[in-house]
Design a protein around this motif. Structure first.
Motif, PDB file in Angstrom:
ATOM      1  N   PHE A   7       8.107   4.276   5.683  1.00 56.06           N
ATOM      2  CA  PHE A   7       7.063   3.867   6.619  1.00 56.06           C
ATOM      3  C   PHE A   7       5.718   3.759   5.895  1.00 56.06           C
ATOM      4  N   LEU A   8       5.413   4.715   5.043  1.00 56.04           N
ATOM      5  CA  LEU A   8       4.175   4.677   4.280  1.00 56.04           C
ATOM      6  C   LEU A   8       4.154   3.497   3.309  1.00 56.04           C
ATOM      7  N   LEU A  31       2.262  -2.091   2.065  1.00 62.89           N
ATOM      8  CA  LEU A  31       2.579  -3.515   1.966  1.00 62.89           C
ATOM      9  C   LEU A  31       1.666  -4.331   2.880  1.00 62.89           C
ATOM     10  N   LEU A  32       1.494  -3.871   4.100  1.00 61.57           N
ATOM     11  CA  LEU A  32       0.587  -4.560   5.023  1.00 61.57           C
ATOM     12  C   LEU A  32      -0.836  -4.565   4.484  1.00 61.57           C
ATOM     13  N   ARG A  33      -1.281  -3.431   3.972  1.00 58.88           N
ATOM     14  CA  ARG A  33      -2.634  -3.335   3.439  1.00 58.88           C
ATOM     15  C   ARG A  33      -2.831  -4.290   2.256  1.00 58.88           C
ATOM     16  N   PRO A  88      -4.123 -12.625   4.418  1.00 60.07           N
ATOM     17  CA  PRO A  88      -3.306 -13.599   5.148  1.00 60.07           C
ATOM     18  C   PRO A  88      -2.883 -13.095   6.528  1.00 60.07           C
ATOM     19  N   LEU A  89      -2.711 -11.810   6.669  1.00 61.73           N
ATOM     20  CA  LEU A  89      -2.352 -11.235   7.968  1.00 61.73           C
ATOM     21  C   LEU A  89      -3.464 -11.467   8.984  1.00 61.73           C
ATOM     22  N   ALA A  90      -4.700 -11.218   8.593  1.00 61.87           N
ATOM     23  CA  ALA A  90      -5.842 -11.392   9.489  1.00 61.87           C
ATOM     24  C   ALA A  90      -6.030 -12.855   9.886  1.00 61.87           C
ATOM     25  N   TYR A  91      -5.787 -13.763   8.952  1.00 62.86           N
ATOM     26  CA  TYR A  91      -5.981 -15.180   9.243  1.00 62.86           C
ATOM     27  C   TYR A  91      -4.841 -15.776  10.061  1.00 62.86           C
ATOM     28  N   ILE A  99      -7.811  -4.438  11.548  1.00 64.21           N
ATOM     29  CA  ILE A  99      -6.436  -4.136  11.136  1.00 64.21           C
ATOM     30  C   ILE A  99      -6.442  -3.006  10.110  1.00 64.21           C
ATOM     31  N   ALA A 100      -7.358  -3.074   9.153  1.00 68.08           N
ATOM     32  CA  ALA A 100      -7.448  -2.033   8.118  1.00 68.08           C
ATOM     33  C   ALA A 100      -7.721  -0.668   8.745  1.00 68.08           C
TER      34      ALA A 100
END
Length: 60
Positions: free
Chosen positions: A4-5, A10-12, A17-20, A36-37
């Protein structure tokens, strides 16, 4: 919990691109990225506390 960590990391690593590419309400992409961060930071802190006591995290 370790997996999970890793997912959080990975998301961080791909926040831009995630935000856009995700829906945002009344926020610029940069503000959305910061939001998101912050959420990831809160989730990661909870996961680390749970890891210390041998517990888990429920994300809803």
């Amino acid at each position: 919990m370790h997996a999970f960590l890793r997912e959080i990391a990975l998301l961080r690593a791909h926040l831009d691109p995630l935000a856009y590419s995700t829906e945002r309400r009344r926020a610029t992409a940069e503000e959305h990225e910061q939001q998101i961060a912050e959420l990831l930071r809160i989730i990661e802190e909870a996961a680390l506390r749970a890891l210390l006591i041998g517990g888990g995290v429920l994300v809803r």
